[in-house]
Design a protein around this motif. Sequence first.
Motif, PDB file in Angstrom:
ATOM      1  N   GLY A  30       9.208 -10.197   9.195  1.00 47.57           N
ATOM      2  CA  GLY A  30       8.430  -8.993   9.452  1.00 47.57           C
ATOM      3  C   GLY A  30       7.164  -9.009   8.624  1.00 47.57           C
ATOM      4  N   ILE A  31       6.040  -8.688   9.255  1.00 46.00           N
ATOM      5  CA  ILE A  31       4.751  -8.610   8.568  1.00 46.00           C
ATOM      6  C   ILE A  31       4.144  -7.262   8.912  1.00 46.00           C
ATOM      7  N   GLY A  32       3.915  -6.456   7.875  1.00 43.40           N
ATOM      8  CA  GLY A  32       3.371  -5.119   8.111  1.00 43.40           C
ATOM      9  C   GLY A  32       2.215  -4.820   7.195  1.00 43.40           C
ATOM     10  N   THR A  33       1.213  -4.147   7.749  1.00 47.09           N
ATOM     11  CA  THR A  33       0.045  -3.758   6.972  1.00 47.09           C
ATOM     12  C   THR A  33      -0.080  -2.246   6.961  1.00 47.09           C
ATOM     13  N   GLY A  34      -0.303  -1.704   5.764  1.00 45.29           N
ATOM     14  CA  GLY A  34      -0.632  -0.293   5.591  1.00 45.29           C
ATOM     15  C   GLY A  34      -2.103  -0.224   5.218  1.00 45.29           C
ATOM     16  N   VAL A  35      -2.847   0.656   5.861  1.00 46.62           N
ATOM     17  CA  VAL A  35      -4.291   0.710   5.624  1.00 46.62           C
ATOM     18  C   VAL A  35      -4.760   2.147   5.482  1.00 46.62           C
ATOM     19  N   ASP A  36      -5.718   2.343   4.596  1.00 48.43           N
ATOM     20  CA  ASP A  36      -6.424   3.614   4.452  1.00 48.43           C
ATOM     21  C   ASP A  36      -7.762   3.415   5.154  1.00 48.43           C
ATOM     22  N   ASN A  37      -7.906   3.992   6.325  1.00 48.29           N
ATOM     23  CA  ASN A  37      -9.122   3.796   7.116  1.00 48.29           C
ATOM     24  C   ASN A  37     -10.369   4.364   6.445  1.00 48.29           C
ATOM     25  N   ALA A  38     -10.196   5.321   5.554  1.00 49.59           N
ATOM     26  CA  ALA A  38     -11.354   5.915   4.874  1.00 49.59           C
ATOM     27  C   ALA A  38     -11.954   4.958   3.857  1.00 49.59           C
ATOM     28  N   SER A  41      -8.910   0.144   2.000  1.00 47.60           N
ATOM     29  CA  SER A  41      -7.891  -0.464   1.142  1.00 47.60           C
ATOM     30  C   SER A  41      -6.671  -0.760   2.006  1.00 47.60           C
ATOM     31  N   PHE A  42      -5.980  -1.857   1.686  1.00 48.68           N
ATOM     32  CA  PHE A  42      -4.824  -2.234   2.497  1.00 48.68           C
ATOM     33  C   PHE A  42      -3.821  -3.028   1.669  1.00 48.68           C
ATOM     34  N   ALA A  43      -2.615  -3.086   2.181  1.00 47.97           N
ATOM     35  CA  ALA A  43      -1.577  -3.992   1.676  1.00 47.97           C
ATOM     36  C   ALA A  43      -0.841  -4.538   2.882  1.00 47.97           C
ATOM     37  N   THR A  44      -0.499  -5.814   2.825  1.00 50.93           N
ATOM     38  CA  THR A  44       0.331  -6.433   3.849  1.00 50.93           C
ATOM     39  C   THR A  44       1.593  -6.936   3.161  1.00 50.93           C
ATOM     40  N   ILE A  45       2.734  -6.507   3.677  1.00 46.21           N
ATOM     41  CA  ILE A  45       4.050  -6.898   3.141  1.00 46.21           C
ATOM     42  C   ILE A  45       4.683  -7.901   4.103  1.00 46.21           C
ATOM     43  N   TYR A  46       5.232  -8.972   3.541  1.00 45.80           N
ATOM     44  CA  TYR A  46       5.936 -10.007   4.287  1.00 45.80           C
ATOM     45  C   TYR A  46       7.409  -9.945   3.887  1.00 45.80           C
ATOM     46  N   VAL A 133       1.100   1.013   0.136  1.00 44.55           N
ATOM     47  CA  VAL A 133       2.149   0.015  -0.092  1.00 44.55           C
ATOM     48  C   VAL A 133       3.441   0.403   0.639  1.00 44.55           C
ATOM     49  N   LEU A 134       3.833   1.662   0.541  1.00 42.09           N
ATOM     50  CA  LEU A 134       5.048   2.109   1.230  1.00 42.09           C
ATOM     51  C   LEU A 134       4.887   2.038   2.743  1.00 42.09           C
ATOM     52  N   THR A 135       3.705   2.362   3.235  1.00 40.54           N
ATOM     53  CA  THR A 135       3.422   2.270   4.670  1.00 40.54           C
ATOM     54  C   THR A 135       3.474   0.818   5.134  1.00 40.54           C
ATOM     55  N   ALA A 136       3.000  -0.113   4.309  1.00 36.89           N
ATOM     56  CA  ALA A 136       3.070  -1.541   4.652  1.00 36.89           C
ATOM     57  C   ALA A 136       4.519  -1.995   4.786  1.00 36.89           C
ATOM     58  N   LYS A 154       1.680 -10.808  16.033  1.00 39.54           N
ATOM     59  CA  LYS A 154       1.563 -11.482  14.748  1.00 39.54           C
ATOM     60  C   LYS A 154       2.041 -10.587  13.604  1.00 39.54           C
ATOM     61  N   SER A 155       1.717  -9.295  13.672  1.00 37.43           N
ATOM     62  CA  SER A 155       2.092  -8.335  12.629  1.00 37.43           C
ATOM     63  C   SER A 155       1.981  -6.930  13.207  1.00 37.43           C
ATOM     64  N   PHE A 156       2.302  -5.952  12.380  1.00 34.43           N
ATOM     65  CA  PHE A 156       2.184  -4.565  12.812  1.00 34.43           C
ATOM     66  C   PHE A 156       1.430  -3.794  11.733  1.00 34.43           C
ATOM     67  N   THR A 157       0.460  -2.983  12.154  1.00 37.70           N
ATOM     68  CA  THR A 157      -0.393  -2.237  11.230  1.00 37.70           C
ATOM     69  C   THR A 157      -0.224  -0.742  11.449  1.00 37.70           C
ATOM     70  N   MET A 158      -0.140  -0.019  10.325  1.00 34.49           N
ATOM     71  CA  MET A 158      -0.050   1.440  10.375  1.00 34.49           C
ATOM     72  C   MET A 158      -1.073   2.038   9.411  1.00 34.49           C
ATOM     73  N   SER A 159      -1.715   3.123   9.840  1.00 43.70           N
ATOM     74  CA  SER A 159      -2.604   3.874   8.957  1.00 43.70           C
ATOM     75  C   SER A 159      -1.771   4.825   8.107  1.00 43.70           C
ATOM     76  N   ILE A 160      -2.240   5.082   6.888  1.00 45.62           N
ATOM     77  CA  ILE A 160      -1.534   6.050   6.071  1.00 45.62           C
ATOM     78  C   ILE A 160      -1.847   7.456   6.573  1.00 45.62           C
ATOM     79  N   ALA A 161      -0.897   8.349   6.381  1.00 48.70           N
ATOM     80  CA  ALA A 161      -1.136   9.767   6.620  1.00 48.70           C
ATOM     81  C   ALA A 161      -1.693  10.292   5.310  1.00 48.70           C
TER      82      ALA A 161
END
Length: 185
Positions: A30-38, A41-46, A133-136, A154-161
Amino acid sequence: MALPYKKISDEVLKHFANPKNFGEMPDADGIGTGVDNATKSFATIYLKIEDERIEKISFVGGGSEDVIILASVLTEMVEGDTLENAIRRIEGLEKDVEAAYDAVEPPKIDLSKPEGEQVTPVSTQSQDSANIVLTAFRAALRHMERKTEGIEEKSFTMSIAKRCPYSNTDCAFVTPAQSDSGGEG
């Protein structure tokens, strides 16, 4: 006798100077990215899972030193743990982050000052970094779920709330991120 904050500072410095589990993982389940669109900043967890246990976990990140430190701490915290226990820990940390957002003091407004200086800036960078990080981690779990549903990406990306400290609501500038396959995350 060392003061408690000194120990915390040493731990933070350790993760800042030498982040644990930093780097991509080509064979991740599993590869997930959490991102702050503003802030971008991002983190990707593998994640590499074996018998419902986190066999291996790593991360990459950018935009904030806090993201690197917190991702390093999180990976050490859950590596080797069962998925069930790790998810329970993440849920507890998510509640802590929500409480931290709630604890942010509202900005002070002083209308006697010139325009542009009337509102004291408020930062939620620490809360946002933990949220990223938690969102990733959640996104990596979702990526694994989607793979079992037959969705290849390839991976899944979610924006933070993101909570807006100026109105105590969700920030209006947050938009949903896209997964690498084009679906909403």
